[in-house]
Scaffold this motif. Structure first.
Motif, mmCIF file in Angstrom:
data_model
loop_
_atom_site.group_PDB
_atom_site.id
_atom_site.type_symbol
_atom_site.label_atom_id
_atom_site.label_comp_id
_atom_site.label_asym_id
_atom_site.label_seq_id
_atom_site.Cartn_x
_atom_site.Cartn_y
_atom_site.Cartn_z
ATOM 1 N N GLU A 19 0.862 -1.176 0.000
ATOM 2 C CA GLU A 19 0.000 0.000 0.000
ATOM 3 C C GLU A 19 0.896 1.223 0.000
ATOM 4 O O GLU A 19 1.839 1.319 0.801
ATOM 5 C CB GLU A 19 -0.920 -0.011 1.225
ATOM 6 N N HIS A 20 0.653 2.157 -0.916
ATOM 7 C CA HIS A 20 1.527 3.317 -1.073
ATOM 8 C C HIS A 20 0.699 4.591 -0.977
ATOM 9 O O HIS A 20 -0.461 4.634 -1.387
ATOM 10 C CB HIS A 20 2.239 3.298 -2.428
ATOM 11 N N THR A 21 1.353 5.628 -0.474
ATOM 12 C CA THR A 21 0.754 6.962 -0.420
ATOM 13 C C THR A 21 1.690 7.918 -1.134
ATOM 14 O O THR A 21 2.897 7.959 -0.854
ATOM 15 C CB THR A 21 0.535 7.413 1.027
ATOM 16 N N TRP A 22 1.140 8.699 -2.070
ATOM 17 C CA TRP A 22 1.942 9.595 -2.900
ATOM 18 C C TRP A 22 1.424 11.014 -2.748
ATOM 19 O O TRP A 22 0.208 11.243 -2.720
ATOM 20 C CB TRP A 22 1.867 9.197 -4.386
ATOM 21 N N GLN A 45 -7.611 5.737 -3.623
ATOM 22 C CA GLN A 45 -8.239 6.771 -2.789
ATOM 23 C C GLN A 45 -7.534 8.093 -3.061
ATOM 24 O O GLN A 45 -6.322 8.202 -2.914
ATOM 25 C CB GLN A 45 -8.144 6.409 -1.313
ATOM 26 N N THR A 97 -3.323 14.019 -2.329
ATOM 27 C CA THR A 97 -2.732 12.787 -1.802
ATOM 28 C C THR A 97 -3.396 11.605 -2.504
ATOM 29 O O THR A 97 -4.629 11.549 -2.593
ATOM 30 C CB THR A 97 -2.936 12.673 -0.290
ATOM 31 N N LYS A 143 -3.616 7.443 -2.496
ATOM 32 C CA LYS A 143 -3.348 6.221 -1.740
ATOM 33 C C LYS A 143 -3.845 5.038 -2.558
ATOM 34 O O LYS A 143 -5.013 4.986 -2.944
ATOM 35 C CB LYS A 143 -4.059 6.269 -0.382
#
Length: 1396
Positions: A229-232, A255, A294, A296
């Motif tokens: 799981e990545h958040t950019w 998301q 953001t 996700k």
């Protein structure tokens, strides 16, 4: 030796900066050229049939969407089909309709091929596509030719194109190199891989509709091998019109959070473009709020993420080894081992916007290095930004530009592809194997070096270095120069290039020899037509040589003639003609070689000019074009004049290099004569064209007033001008004179004629002239009066020479007439008034002379001669005073006297050796002051017939009219006749028909009309004949074809082999093609093959082959077709159901009959052999069962392929009831047997006989062992009379015992152990058997069985722990049995089954 070495950099123009890269073609890589290619790379194996149908449907939507965009992103379309081992044929078109037709023409065939030649097909698509293109690959196999991956990756980086894979299969192993190649290509091109089912291809195509658009930019790209799981952080700037997030992998989740911290969903404008469970998800957001977003994302396995947008702000990166100032001096990739400089070409970013930094990013999205970007001196107005020197990473990397736009909003853009190194190879050195030099002349040894990295260059001879090393930064050319070669310079020379990647070398041999003859510079010669030309070729020195002259590579003869070679070697050409002009080559040869010179012979030719059109009309403001083609030698110069004024190029008038005059915004003053003048050394020629300005009509009365005598006819006339010529209508007041019967008007000449004029016709008349430019009118007056009459007529008088004479003439009329005297020759004589009327003619003294008009002798009106003979046409003068002058005319033009045509002294005309042009009307006119006379003679010069050349062989199509041409010339006009064959016509042959022009018409040619035809032209001057051959093509005929063209119906069974006959006759043999529902069938496929006879064989026929098949036969004579309507039939098949159904009286029963077959079978139900009425469905429904409904039912399904039937027996049951009440209280002695009666009865028939009930048959529902004291073995025995018999009962067995009987069900528990305690309720519906056998001691709990129609739900050999709630829910036509359950089947077990 004075040797020196010189170097010349190839391509790089000796510029130190430009010498470190290969310049890119700006036109091929400009980022602001948004037009791209849409390419489909399609696997045409048989397994891709469903995919192809979806792609054809989806393509039309994609094209419609892209073509309707304001900015069209697609310039052309490419289709690359592949099928091992073939790739292609490749279709390239700018027509979207043709692209769709090419897709529809694809024919899938074969199957089972895995892997496939897919990478080669991608390579072909990249080679023919424009930069920045969209390439979609459709296949269900991995790559067989994965070794071409390196070439494809280089093309991806060169073209900056995106490759997306739509896979409906991968051969089952994603660790193979053939599949990993797909991943690398997708990762490098910012593409993705979508794994789909066959039915989901259409979903991806809907996503393609949205993504194929101009100004597409890349924001984020990352590839991951594992579930994460990545958040950019994602800055979005105002120029982004939309953003698309694409996540490919298992269980994808996305998301998005806006700058305000709110999660964006469907209500906030988030649109889901694609959602394929466990494969891919794509979402899109229009006009996102600028700011820091953001993102996700998460996936349950290997996945790829792509974030793109639509914006005009983007960049491209170019690499070089040193700083450069121009983008076309960069290359697409960095070079390994060399410093890397990057020049960014940015679009859509204007000052004060800037790029602040450049990040190198891995394919996983991880930052590798951050580089600052300095503000260029121009502030970024040119869009070029330089990145300082760095060492590029060894791994593949993206480039991410970060900065702020003109409004201060942060932005980021990612390169469209990832970059890898160019790995240098040793320099390639080349020299010619042999260099030939001449004594005492300069010699150059050329060495060409190709290298990506700096090289050190050395020339050597016999192992000895000739001079110190020279350094080149990359590819280049160098040479070793010997100023004056001699014998000691001969030998082998070596060029050696050293670089960090290796060494390259090349060797050449120098051979020095005596020089060939040396020629002096050539002097061109100019000679007029008819003159003599001498072309000279002079050799310097005293060496021996041979001299030859060539023209167009052919040696000219040296023998005497018009063209000959003189003893001094010069070439003499006598009587020069225009065709002699051109280059001549002299070749001087000796043992050491040859030398050549070219001498031009110029033959001036006067210009010839043709101007088109010769005349032209124009309107105000239009554009006028006049073309002028001129020929001559040398090529003439063209100029134009308007009138006498030369035309110079201006805004409105211009002359092209081809001599075309263009007048823009034409005005009225541009009308007039335009002359094209062609001038060269031989003279000048000109031709004119007249331009007429189209204007409003101008009209005027020719004569007014017009006087006419009452009762006479009046002629009124108006003249009008204008362009186009106007039409003239006449009016008197409001009366349109075109509608009255007494007047006639000529609208073109403007004449009005009134018959029988009366006094009331006098008055004013109006003529109205009109054309497209407008209308104009004029007026004239008609006066009705009395015509002049002579009151005194002149009389003949005789006078002496020198006397005065008066000739009297009196006239009267209204108005007063004017008298005019004319001589007999029409000359007006002046009059002298005499008397009151002044009409007399007085001639002064000596004014009267004696004159006689000419008189010519009559001659024959027609003179005949034969071409080539001489003749004289007489013109004999008999009288005339004074002596008349004789003038000859030919066809209205004065005879041009020459040495061949001249006048004799007697006035006759002599023609020497008459030609056909001499034919015509000759008029001899004799003229003096007294009058004139003429004679007319028609000269006929007979010319023997001659038939013009024409086709000697005609090919006609049967039934199509044809004409055989025979055009003959001759004087008089020859008579033409046609005959078939060289002999006489057979009496039974039909007559031939030809027209006056000699055309033989065959309106309906047949096979028997073929043969030789002879045309004969005859006249008094001779005859001529000509033969032509006629071949008749016969129309194709198909045996059994119906002229009404109705399809022939054919039937076949599934799995059989079918032959559709198509035996064709015709000449030439027709070509046979087959189509299926309008789509062509290839000659040989896996299922279809065209036999030599033309028939079509279909192997292993399937139901989907039920289509229209058309056999088309065509040859030049026509075509014919025969259509078969193939109906593939399958015998009915009825799904097996229960053979016995049981129902309670009053219950609703449905008897199923599930049938399949082609054509759709007809179903009939029978009850005990009697047919039942047809129902809407195949099932037979009984609303309320009675005893009359019991028996055997048969379902019969029939179609044209056969029939099948099944039998079902319906048993009707009646609910149980008690015959009488039993004893309420039974008293017995302890330990004695007790019988508790239960007089229950029910009606059930077996074999139509009443049957009793037993516990083994369909009845049992006792309530046993009530209360806490009934535990243990009660020893109850059930009897047929339903009495419960108790053995060994004690006092504690006392209590209430109740028995409940239910209909037609058996639910016995056999071999129960002591612990089968609990409430066991079996509720059954409609013919079910649900026994529990061999239960273990722990089958404790509530067991509820719910049975529905025609089901068997058995549990056999249960283990000891099958305790708990067991619910069976069964629906139509299912069997759900669990047998021999293991001991741990404890818990809740539910069976749920559905239809069929």
């Amino acid at each position: 030796m004075g040797n020196r070495i010189q170097f010349l950099a190839l391509v790089l123009v000796l510029s130190a900066q430009a010498s470190y890269c290969i310049p890119r073609a700006e036109g091929h890589s400009s980022p602001d050229d948004s037009a791209s290619t849409l390419a489909f790379v399609f696997d045409v194996t048989g397994s891709m049939y469903d995919d192809l149908k979806q792609v054809i449907d989806g393509a039309s939507r994609i094209l419609e969407k892209t073509l309707n965009r304001r900015t069209r992103p697609i310039r052309n379309f490419v289709l690359v089909p592949f099928h091992d081992p073939d790739i292609g044929p490749v279709s390239i078109t700018t027509d979207p309709k043709k692209f769709q037709r090419d897709l529809q023409d694809l024919f899938v065939q074969g199957g089972g091929d895995c892997p496939e030649m897919s990478v080669g097909a991608i390579k072909r698509a990249l080679e023919v596509s424009l930069p920045g293109s969209f390439i979609y690959v459709f296949t269900d196999a991995r790559a067989k030719d994965y070794r071409l991956k390196r070439d494809v990756l280089q093309l991806v980086q060169l073209r900056q194109s995106q490759v997306v894979f739509v896979l409906t299969g991968d051969c089952g192993d994603r660790t193979q190199p053939g599949y990993r190649a797909y991943e690398e290509i997708a990762a490098t091109s910012s593409g993705q891989i979508f794994h789909l089912d066959k039915q989901q291809v259409n979903e991806v195509l809907k996503w393609v509709e949205e993504t194929v658009q101009a100004m597409k930019v890349h924001l984020l790209s990352s590839d991951h091998e594992h579930a994460q799981e990545h958040t950019w952080d994602l800055p979005l700037d105002p120029s982004l019109k939309e953003v698309t997030v694409s996540l490919s992998g298992p269980a994808p989740t996305i998301q998005l959070t806006d700058p305000l911290g709110q999660i964006v969903g469907e209500h906030q404008g988030l649109t889901e473009l694609l959602n394929i469970p466990n494969s891919a998800r794509v979402v899109n957001l229009k006009n996102p709020r600028p700011g820091a977003w953001t993102l996700k994302v998460g996936c349950a396995g290997r996945h790829t993420l792509r974030v793109t947008g639509v914006s005009n702000l983007d960049f491209r990166a170019g690499f070089s080894s040193v700083p450069v100032a121009h983008f076309n001096q960069t290359r697409e990739r960095p070079i390994k081992g060399l410093p890397t400089h990057v020049l960014l070409k940015c679009t859509g970013l204007s000052p004060p916007g800037l790029i602040s930094r450049m990040e190198l990013v891995s394919t996983g999205g991880r930052p590798l290095r951050t580089l600052p970007v300095a503000l260029p001196p121009d502030g970024g107005s040119r869009g070029l930004w330089g990145v300082p020197e760095f060492r590029s990473p060894s791994q593949s990397f993206f480039m991410k530009a970060c900065g702020h736009d003109a409004n201060g909003f942060p932005f980021q853009r990612l390169s469209s592809v990832s970059y890898t190194h160019i790995i240098p190879v040793p320099p390639a050195v080349s020299m010619p194997p042999v260099v030939r030099g001449f004594y005492l002349q300069p010699v150059e040894l050329v060495c060409v070096v190709e290298s990506d990295v700096p090289v050190r260059l050395t020339f050597a001879r016999d192992g000895h270095t000739l001079r110190q090393d020279t350094h080149l930064q990359s590819s280049g050319k160098a040479w070793w120069e010997i100023p004056s070669a001699s014998g000691r310079d001969e030998g082998f020379y070596e060029c050696v290039a050293h670089s960090s990647a290796g060494t390259g070398r090349a060797v050449t041999q120098l051979i020095v020899r005596e020089p060939p003859p040396v020629l002096r510079a050539a002097v061109n010669v100019s000679v007029p037509v008819g003159g003599a030309a001498v072309l000279r070729c002079e050799v310097e020195g005293s060496m021996r040589y041979n001299l030859t002259w060539l023209r167009s590579g052919r040696v000219l003869a040296q023998r005497p003639g018009r063209i000959r070679q003189r003893p001094d070697g010069s070439l003499e050409i006598g009587a020069v003609a225009t065709q002699d002009a051109g280059p001549y080559q002299c070749v001087a040869t000796n043992t050491h070689g040859d030398s050549r010179n070219t001498v031009w012979l110029l033959v001036p030719e006067a210009p010839r000019v043709v101007v088109q059109p010769p005349s032209q009309s124009f309107t105000l403001g239009s554009e006028v074009t006049l073309s002028c083609s001129a020929s001559g030698a040398p090529p003439p110069k063209i100029s134009w004049t308007h009138g006498h004024t030369p035309i110079t190029s201006s805004y409105r008038m211009g002359v092209s290099e081809h001599g075309t005059l263009t007048i823009r915004h034409a005005a009225a003053e541009d009308s007039g004569n335009y002359t094209c003048i062609a001038t060269n050394d031989a003279g000048t020629a000109s031709q004119s064209s007249y331009l007429t300005f189209a204007e409003k009509p101008r009209v005027s009365a020719v004569r007014s007033p017009v006087q006419v005598e009452s009762g006479g006819d009046a002629t009124l006339q108006c003249s009008a001008s204008g362009n186009p010529p106007p039409l003239i209508h006449w009016y008197k007041g409001d009366l349109d004179l075109g509608e009255v019967v007494f007047a006639e008007q000529d609208v073109e000449r403007g004449v009005l004629r009134i018959r029988g004029v009366q006094e009331l016709d006098a008055g004013q008349y109006t003529c109205v002239a009109s054309n497209d430019a407008g209308t104009t009118s004029a007026h004239l007056t008609l006066e009705v009066g009395v015509a002049p009459q002579f009151s005194e007529s002149p009389l003949d008088v005789s006078v002496d020479v020198g006397d005065n004479v008066t000739l009297l003439c009196g006239a009267r009329g209204v108005p007063v007439p004017m008298v005019t005297w004319r001589r007999a020759d029409g000359r007006v004589l002046p009059t002298k008034p005499s008397g009151s009327l002044g009409n007399d003619l007085q001639l002064a003294s000596r004014a009267l002379h004696i004159q006689k008009p000419p008189l010519l002798a009559q001659v024959a009106p027609v003179i005949t001669t034969v071409i080539g003979q001489s003749l004289t046409i007489p013109c004999m003068l008999l009288d005339g005073v004074p002596l008349p002058e004789r003038v000859w005319t030919h066809n209205g033009k004065e005879v041009d006297v020459s040495s061949r045509v001249f006048l004799r002294s007697d006035g006759s005309l002599h023609v020497e050796k008459a030609t056909a042009e001499d034919s015509g009307i000759y008029v001899c006119t004799a003229i003096n002051v007294a009058g004139s006379a003429n004679i007319s003679v028609s000269l006929e010069v007979h010319v023997p017939p001659e038939i013009n050349p024409g086709p000697l062989h005609y090919i006609a199509n049967e039934g199509a009219a044809i004409s055989l041409s025979c055009i003959a010339t001759g004087v008089p006009t020859p008579t033409l006749r046609w005959a078939k064959g060289r002999g006489p016509m057979p009496p039974q042959a039909s007559p031939l028909h030809w027209d006056h022009e000699g055309q033989l018409h065959l309106p309906n040619p047949r096979v028997e009309d073929a043969g030789v035809y002879v045309c004969t032209a005859s006249s008094p001057a001779g005859y001529a004949s000509r033969e032509v051959q006629l071949t008749v093509n016969t129309k194709p005929k198909i045996a059994g074809a119906d002229e009404r063209q109705k399809p022939v119906k054919m039937a076949a069974e599934v799995g059989s082999e079918v032959i559709l006959p198509c035996e064709v006759e015709g000449s030439p043999p027709p070509q046979v093609t087959w189509s299926r529902n309008g789509h062509p069938i290839p000659p040989v496929t896996a299922w279809f093959s065209v036999l030599p006879s033309g028939s079509l064989k279909i192997s292993d026929v399937r139901v989907i082959d039920s289509k229209h098949y058309t056999c088309s036969a065509a040859n030049p004579a026509g075509n014919v077709s025969l259509t078969y309507s193939l109906q593939v039939q399958a015998k009915p098949r009825i799904q097996v159901g229960p053979s016995v159904l049981k129902a309670v009286i009053g219950q609703a029963v449905v008897l199923p009959c599930v049938v399949q077959g082609e054509p759709r079978p007809e179903v009939t139900w029978y009850h005990e052999g009697r047919a039942l009425p047809h129902e809407r469905t195949h099932t037979h429904t009984i609303a309320a069962v009675t005893h009359a409904h019991r028996g055997t039912y048969r379902c019969v399904a029939k179609n044209s392929a056969g029939e099948e039937s099944i039998h079902t027996t319906l048993e009707v049951l009646e609910a149980p009831h008690f015959e009488e009440n039993g004893e309420v209280i039974i008293e017995r002695v302890a330990h004695s047997p007790v019988t508790i009666p239960c007089p229950a009865r029910a009606q059930r028939k077996k074999n139509n006989q009443p049957q009793g009930l037993s516990t083994q048959e369909t009845w049992a529902a006792p309530r046993r062992r009530h209360g806490p004291h009934i535990a243990g073995d009660m020893g109850l025995t059930m009897q047929e009379t339903w009495a419960a018999h108790c053995r060994r009962h004690g006092p504690h067995h006392a209590g209430d015992m109740g028995l409940t009987a239910q209909q037609t069900w058996a639910s016995p528990c056999r071999r129960h152990g002591p612990y089968h305690a609990g409430d066991m309720a079996i509720t059954t519906q409609d013919t079910w058997d649900s026994p529990l056998r061999r239960h273990g001691p722990h089958h404790v709990g509530d067991m509820g069985l719910t049975m529905q129609e025609t089901w068997d739900s058995q549990r056999k050999k249960h283990g000891p722990h099958c305790a708990a709630d067991m619910g069976l829910t069964a629906q139509e036509n299912r069997a759900s049995a669990r047998r021999r359950d293991r001991p741990l089947h404890a818990g809740h077990t539910g069976f749920s089954t559905q239809e069929t």
